[in-house]
Write a protein that holds these residues in place. Structure first.
Motif, PDB file in Angstrom:
ATOM      1  N   ARG A 296       0.853  -1.202   0.000  1.00  0.00           N
ATOM      2  CA  ARG A 296       0.000   0.000   0.000  1.00  0.00           C
ATOM      3  C   ARG A 296       0.882   1.242   0.000  1.00  0.00           C
ATOM      4  NH1 ARG A 296      -5.107   1.009   3.918  1.00  0.00           N
ATOM      5  NH2 ARG A 296      -5.985   2.737   2.770  1.00  0.00           N
ATOM      6  N   ASN A 297       0.668   2.068  -0.946  1.00  0.00           N
ATOM      7  CA  ASN A 297       1.494   3.273  -1.108  1.00  0.00           C
ATOM      8  C   ASN A 297       2.972   2.922  -0.982  1.00  0.00           C
ATOM      9  OD1 ASN A 297      -0.807   4.914  -1.375  1.00  0.00           O
ATOM     10  ND2 ASN A 297      -1.038   4.937   0.854  1.00  0.00           N
ATOM     11  N   GLY A 298       3.341   1.817  -1.582  1.00  0.00           N
ATOM     12  CA  GLY A 298       4.753   1.425  -1.606  1.00  0.00           C
ATOM     13  C   GLY A 298       5.232   0.707  -0.355  1.00  0.00           C
ATOM     14  N   GLU A 299       4.369   0.568   0.643  1.00  0.00           N
ATOM     15  CA  GLU A 299       4.838  -0.088   1.879  1.00  0.00           C
ATOM     16  C   GLU A 299       4.201  -1.440   2.051  1.00  0.00           C
ATOM     17  OE1 GLU A 299       5.253   1.822   5.638  1.00  0.00           O
ATOM     18  OE2 GLU A 299       4.571   3.696   4.737  1.00  0.00           O
ATOM     19  N   LYS A 300       4.945  -2.351   2.690  1.00  0.00           N
ATOM     20  CA  LYS A 300       4.395  -3.659   2.984  1.00  0.00           C
ATOM     21  C   LYS A 300       3.182  -3.468   3.910  1.00  0.00           C
ATOM     22  CE  LYS A 300       5.780  -8.146   4.211  1.00  0.00           C
ATOM     23  NZ  LYS A 300       6.154  -9.024   5.179  1.00  0.00           N
ATOM     24  N   MET A 301       2.140  -4.235   3.683  1.00  0.00           N
ATOM     25  CA  MET A 301       0.960  -4.080   4.550  1.00  0.00           C
ATOM     26  C   MET A 301       1.150  -4.924   5.799  1.00  0.00           C
ATOM     27  SD  MET A 301      -2.264  -4.289   2.011  1.00  0.00           S
ATOM     28  CE  MET A 301      -1.930  -5.930   1.512  1.00  0.00           C
ATOM     29  N   SER A 302       0.772  -4.385   6.940  1.00  0.00           N
ATOM     30  CA  SER A 302       0.800  -5.219   8.141  1.00  0.00           C
ATOM     31  C   SER A 302      -0.206  -4.688   9.149  1.00  0.00           C
ATOM     32  CB  SER A 302       2.194  -5.261   8.754  1.00  0.00           C
ATOM     33  OG  SER A 302       2.402  -4.120   9.536  1.00  0.00           O
ATOM     34  N   LYS A 303      -0.717  -5.621   9.950  1.00  0.00           N
ATOM     35  CA  LYS A 303      -1.739  -5.214  10.917  1.00  0.00           C
ATOM     36  C   LYS A 303      -1.168  -4.197  11.892  1.00  0.00           C
ATOM     37  CE  LYS A 303      -3.592  -9.464  11.657  1.00  0.00           C
ATOM     38  NZ  LYS A 303      -4.194 -10.493  12.457  1.00  0.00           N
ATOM     39  N   SER A 304       0.116  -4.410  12.279  1.00  0.00           N
ATOM     40  CA  SER A 304       0.657  -3.515  13.297  1.00  0.00           C
ATOM     41  C   SER A 304       0.810  -2.099  12.737  1.00  0.00           C
ATOM     42  CB  SER A 304       1.975  -4.045  13.837  1.00  0.00           C
ATOM     43  OG  SER A 304       2.832  -4.293  12.764  1.00  0.00           O
ATOM     44  N   LYS A 305       1.086  -1.969  11.426  1.00  0.00           N
ATOM     45  CA  LYS A 305       1.177  -0.624  10.843  1.00  0.00           C
ATOM     46  C   LYS A 305      -0.207  -0.038  10.608  1.00  0.00           C
ATOM     47  CE  LYS A 305       5.237  -1.110   7.953  1.00  0.00           C
ATOM     48  NZ  LYS A 305       5.492  -1.314   6.532  1.00  0.00           N
ATOM     49  N   GLY A 306      -1.219  -0.886  10.631  1.00  0.00           N
ATOM     50  CA  GLY A 306      -2.582  -0.403  10.416  1.00  0.00           C
ATOM     51  C   GLY A 306      -2.833  -0.002   8.971  1.00  0.00           C
ATOM     52  N   ASN A 307      -2.021  -0.501   8.028  1.00  0.00           N
ATOM     53  CA  ASN A 307      -2.185  -0.051   6.639  1.00  0.00           C
ATOM     54  C   ASN A 307      -2.682  -1.163   5.710  1.00  0.00           C
ATOM     55  OD1 ASN A 307       0.074  -1.633   6.549  1.00  0.00           O
ATOM     56  ND2 ASN A 307       1.248  -0.267   5.217  1.00  0.00           N
ATOM     57  N   VAL A 308      -3.320  -2.174   6.290  1.00  0.00           N
ATOM     58  CA  VAL A 308      -3.830  -3.261   5.464  1.00  0.00           C
ATOM     59  C   VAL A 308      -5.031  -2.754   4.654  1.00  0.00           C
ATOM     60  CG1 VAL A 308      -4.886  -5.554   5.516  1.00  0.00           C
ATOM     61  CG2 VAL A 308      -3.070  -4.976   7.145  1.00  0.00           C
ATOM     62  N   VAL A 309      -5.023  -3.024   3.351  1.00  0.00           N
ATOM     63  CA  VAL A 309      -6.135  -2.545   2.517  1.00  0.00           C
ATOM     64  C   VAL A 309      -7.341  -3.464   2.733  1.00  0.00           C
ATOM     65  CG1 VAL A 309      -6.935  -2.035   0.188  1.00  0.00           C
ATOM     66  CG2 VAL A 309      -4.521  -1.698   0.780  1.00  0.00           C
ATOM     67  N   PRO A 519       0.926   5.336   8.878  1.00  0.00           N
ATOM     68  CA  PRO A 519       1.256   4.410   9.947  1.00  0.00           C
ATOM     69  C   PRO A 519       1.944   5.083  11.131  1.00  0.00           C
ATOM     70  CG  PRO A 519       1.851   3.457   7.848  1.00  0.00           C
ATOM     71  CD  PRO A 519       1.343   4.838   7.577  1.00  0.00           C
ATOM     72  N   GLU A 520       2.912   5.966  10.831  1.00  0.00           N
ATOM     73  CA  GLU A 520       3.668   6.545  11.952  1.00  0.00           C
ATOM     74  C   GLU A 520       2.905   7.676  12.628  1.00  0.00           C
ATOM     75  OE1 GLU A 520       5.024   8.637   8.232  1.00  0.00           O
ATOM     76  OE2 GLU A 520       4.231   6.713   8.838  1.00  0.00           O
ATOM     77  N   LYS A 521       1.768   8.079  12.051  1.00  0.00           N
ATOM     78  CA  LYS A 521       1.044   9.210  12.635  1.00  0.00           C
ATOM     79  C   LYS A 521      -0.391   8.830  12.905  1.00  0.00           C
ATOM     80  CE  LYS A 521       3.559  12.637  10.011  1.00  0.00           C
ATOM     81  NZ  LYS A 521       3.459  13.277   8.723  1.00  0.00           N
ATOM     82  N   VAL A 522      -0.607   7.650  13.413  1.00  0.00           N
ATOM     83  CA  VAL A 522      -1.969   7.178  13.581  1.00  0.00           C
ATOM     84  C   VAL A 522      -2.790   8.162  14.408  1.00  0.00           C
ATOM     85  CG1 VAL A 522      -3.395   5.388  14.603  1.00  0.00           C
ATOM     86  CG2 VAL A 522      -1.439   4.775  13.221  1.00  0.00           C
TER      87      VAL A 522
END
Ligand code: MSP
Length: 648
Positions: A296-309, A519-522
């Protein structure tokens, strides 16, 4: 292509330890498109999907949530099935590995392989990754401990095990790859597999004794402590779904035409699976198609990053069929793909809106203005033969592309006729022709455009079923195997019809419709619609109730507490949350609580966090606490509650 053909199409069966994300949706949507296409061209089709529900990983996920594995599997399996139903996925069967018939089939396979001499009993010692449910040789581990696939810590497992003689199949597998250049697609992946197999195959451990949640060995083995290795169990689904081991009802669909998978599970499908099939004397699949990975947007998706599509969120915001088109058009099959709203919006506004939607609007406009909506195609060839030829040439190339999994090229090629149509309008200028009273030519131009739109809609139908049916409705026909034969196979033209006005198919998307949470600014993220109304929510990401319920919160009783001498902050706690043994929790609360203060008190525990290591100590949970300028206090139940009670 012949019509007596049977097409069996499969997706992987999805683990029930997670909810569906874009990766699952991608495979399922490709499979759905192939199945729809096969049906449209008149092939007998069987499309299988389902859920993979056994194994240690699922057993542990259930336990973390305080649930029985079956109840837990029921719940998550239903979320997959519901999503596919809401997405109108045209599966013929949704298999669950906890289905009785499946279990019988797996046991039958075990017995057959054993009779053939392919299964023997021995001892196994190795490094096991629970997350991947796989043993790895030490040489493959990262830093001698971590899993080469997922990076998690492995553990040494020594158990008695039954083995499958995979090594005996090395040459037969190599011969299969050699004689069937398209057996693994894309071809680069086939080469990877060949190199791996040439490196030598070890026999495969196919039972486990360290946990229970799996298919038992057949009764006549009298060995109740073993359950089947989850990959043997899971792979067999592709034939048990057809009745293997029970009524054989649909076994005439085997071998599969296409088995779709992600590249991470290629080894299981391209090595173990064909070897199992050979051992069972069953034919091998025609194609195994391994797709790439979505970021997603060039980053690996992961639950901990909260960026899973979340596919449901995307489909709700942008339209399911637009999303289908985007996924299939955006990435060459086999390559990795990136999900970004910008790329999706570009595809909607440009390919769908400008090239396709506007063409239909132009036709509706012109035929309405000049001919009261009447469109006749019988004179097209008299005036626009060059255009027709170009269109037919493109369409002829399409046929093999889908099943060779060149899906993005298929769509690219399918857009050529649209461009022929759009260019023809610009070139022949119907408004000028009408001024010059060239009525027949203008009508024929409309006929050309309608014919192109009809043919493109038919060939796009498998990917955008409803949208294309709407276009067909406007053009006075229906997409079905008969119209496919007429307009595509036999190159017929559209019969005269009165065009129907339909609302715009692809309204322009002006801005991103889903708020991205960096992710870093949830904590800074906002949800567009809600935040304006709810001032209090400004600056906080809103979540749905299902997201909240993904957190398992429990009442715990602290049954052991000691201070970590080398740390100013940490206490090492044993917290009973109603499981077999207490959880070890490393809590950063020493500045406010001594070990004695907290011993034998109740706390609130987050019970389904990934275990973490703090100063070398494993921590299997987190305590809820609140901290302000006065310091920190633990959140506790107001009255004593039974240990292990869920908090909601
Ligand atoms: N249960 C096994 C499959 C058994 S088939 C006999 C499994 N399940 S899974 O749920 O973990 O993964 C299912 C599929 O999702 C795999 O094909 C995997 O490649 C795919 N994906 C998981 N994450 C993905 C992305 N980020 N992008 C694309 N596909 C991804 O493995």
């Amino acid at each position: 292509m012949s019509c007596h053909f049977k097409s069996y199409i499969t997706t992987p069966i999805y683990y029930v330890n997670d909810i569906a994300h874009i990766g699952h949706a991608y495979t399922t949507i490709i499979a759905d498109s192939l199945a729809r296409y096969a049906r449209l061209i008149g092939q007998e089709t069987f499309f299988l999907t389902g859920t993979d529900e056994h194994g240690q990983k699922i057993e542990e996920s259930a336990k973390l949530r305080g649930k029985e594995p079956q109840a837990y599997a029921d719940e998550i399996s239903a979320t997959f099935k519901n999503l596919w139903d809401d997405f109108d996925i045209s599966y013929d069967k949704f298999i669950r590995t906890t289905d009785k018939d499946h279990k019988i089939g797996v046991q039958k396979a075990f017995t057959t392989m054993h009779k053939r001499g392919d299964i023997y009993k021995d001892k196994y010692k190795g490094h096991y990754c629970i997350s991947c449910e796989t043993f790895f040789p030490k040489t493959q581990l990262v830093d001698d401990e971590f899993c080469p696939e997922c990076g998690k810590s492995t553990s040494i497992v020594e158990e008695e095990s039954y083995f499958f003689r995979l090594s005996a199949y090395q040459d037969k597998l190599l011969a299969w790859y050699e004689n069937n250049p398209d057996c693994i697609l894309p071809k680069s992946k086939r080469n990877e597999v060949i190199r791996f197999v040439e490196g030598g195959l070890e026999d495969l451990s196919i039972t486990r004794t360290s946990f229970d949640w799996g298919v038992k060995l057949p009764d006549d083995f009298n060995d109740s402590k073993h359950v089947m290795y989850v990959w043997l169990d899971a792979l067999m689904n592709y034939v048990t779904a057809l009745g293997y081991g029970t009524d054989d009802k649909n076994m005439d669909f085997w071998p599969a035409r296409v088995q779709l998978i992600g590249k991470d599970i290629l080894r299981f499908h391209a090595i173990y699976w064909p070897a199992f099939l050979m051992s069972l004397d069953l034919p091998l699949p025609k194609h195994i198609g391994a797709h790439g990975w979505w970021t997603r947007n060039g980053e690996k998706m992961s639950k901990s990053k909260g960026n899973v599509v979340n596919p449901r969120e995307v489909a709700d915001a942008y339209g399911l069929e637009n999303f289908r088109y985007f996924m299939l058009r955006e990435v060459p099959f086999g390559g990795d793909g990136d999900f970004s709203q910008k790329a999706l919006i570009d595809r909607i506004n440009s390919d769908l809106g400008n090239d396709l939607g506007n063409l239909l609007n132009r036709l509706i406009g012109m035929s309405g203005k000049y001919f009261d909506g009447r469109v006749e195609s019988d004179k097209v060839a008299n005036h626009y033969q060059a255009e027709l030829n170009e269109v037919n040439e493109s369409l002829a190339k399409l046929e093999p592309m889908l099943f060779e999994l060149q899906i993005h090229r298929y769509l690219e090629e399918l857009w050529r006729p649209l461009s022929v149509a759009n260019k023809a309008i610009d070139k022949y200028q119907p408004w000028t022709m009408m001024k010059e009273d060239r009525i027949e030519e203008t009508m024929a131009l409309n006929g050309l455009i309608a014919t192109i739109l009809a043919k493109v809609s038919i060939m796009l139908h498998a990917i955008m079923p409803k949208t294309t049916q709407n276009i067909a409705m406007a053009l006075g026909f229906e997409i079905n195997p008969e119209s496919f034969v007429k307009l595509i196979r036999n190159d017929e033209i559209l019969e005269t019809f009165i065009i129907e006005k339909i609302p715009p198919l692809f309204p322009r998307v002006e801005e991103e419709l889903i708020v991205e949470i960096k992710p870093e600014k949830v904590e800074k993220a906002t949800v567009k619609k809600e935040s304006k109304k709810e001032d209090k929510n400004e600056g906080v990401a809103l979540i749905g109730i299902d997201q909240f319920f993904q957190t398992s919160l429990k009442i715990g009783t602290v049954v052991g507490a000691e201070e970590v001498s080398k740390s100013k902050k940490l206490l090492l706690l044993q917290v009973d949350i109603g499981e077999d043994k207490p959880r070890q929790v490393v809590a950063g609360i020493k500045e406010w609580y001594s070990a004695q203060d907290i011993l034998n008190t109740q706390v609130c525990v987050v019970a389904n966090l990934q275990p973490a290591k703090l100063m070398g100590m494993k921590s299997e949970g987190m305590l809820l606490a609140a901290k302000d300028a006065d310091g920190l206090c633990l959140i506790r139940p107001e009255k004593p509650k039974t240990t292990g009670t869920s908090i909601s």
